[in-house]
Enzyme design. Sequence first.
Site, PDB file in Angstrom:
ATOM      1  CE  LYS A 107     -23.963  15.462 -17.057  1.00 54.17           C
ATOM      2  NZ  LYS A 107     -25.099  16.378 -17.080  1.00 54.17           N
ATOM      3  CB  SER A 108     -20.282  17.660 -22.656  1.00 51.79           C
ATOM      4  OG  SER A 108     -20.741  18.582 -21.698  1.00 51.79           O
ATOM      5  CB  THR A 131     -24.810  -2.224 -16.288  1.00 54.32           C
ATOM      6  OG1 THR A 131     -25.418  -3.066 -15.298  1.00 54.32           O
ATOM      7  CG2 THR A 131     -23.302  -2.435 -16.258  1.00 54.32           C
ATOM      8  CD  GLU A 133     -17.172   0.699 -21.433  1.00 52.54           C
ATOM      9  OE1 GLU A 133     -15.929   0.778 -21.411  1.00 52.54           O
ATOM     10  OE2 GLU A 133     -17.851   1.149 -22.360  1.00 52.54           O
ATOM     11  CE1 TYR A 166     -33.819  -6.896 -23.057  1.00 49.63           C
ATOM     12  CE2 TYR A 166     -34.627  -7.170 -20.822  1.00 49.63           C
ATOM     13  CZ  TYR A 166     -33.616  -7.292 -21.754  1.00 49.63           C
ATOM     14  OH  TYR A 166     -32.398  -7.815 -21.381  1.00 49.63           O
TER      15      TYR A 166
END
Length: 184
Positions: A107-108, A131, A133, A166
């Site tokens: 997000k800016s 998840t 970071e 996946y």
Amino acid sequence: MAILSDKWIRDKALNEGMIEPFVENQRRDGCISYGLSSYGYDARVAPEFKIFTNVDSAVVDPKDFASNSFVDRETDVCVIPPNSFALARTVEYFRVPRDVLVICLGKSTYARCGIIVNVTPLEPGWEGHVTLEFSNTTPLPAKIYANEGACQFLFLQGNEPCEVSYADRAGKYMGQRGVTLPRL
């Protein structure tokens, strides 16, 4: 590869459980925005954080990550120490269709404060909590607000479904719930 619209995202979320819980309209009053946007979905960060600490002078090793390098916190506001990072997760649980790749951008609002959000792509067939970071690149403590917008997911549709998803290869992060540390 086409970027998919709010109409497509809404349909998949409401009818196939692609995003749960799903916020149909973008919320922004007095908070960092979240919910459905024109060509993406702004996900929220859950109030579950792992804040990096180096009290044991550990070496960061992705093949042998020491879980005691983190302090666990459940809080509405997470304070990340200067030049450090925290792991968190999305409130939303994602189920990615077989013909779609999802890219995440920060997000800016956070980026303009020196806080960077990093997430690897969500692969076709993957599902779970994402998840997140958060890196605090500043020399000052930085706040992350739980249950508010953290990042935007963009949905890209391939020209055909992938041969091996996946899920097919039983990826190690399949179905993850909560904040997930590195796995081998």
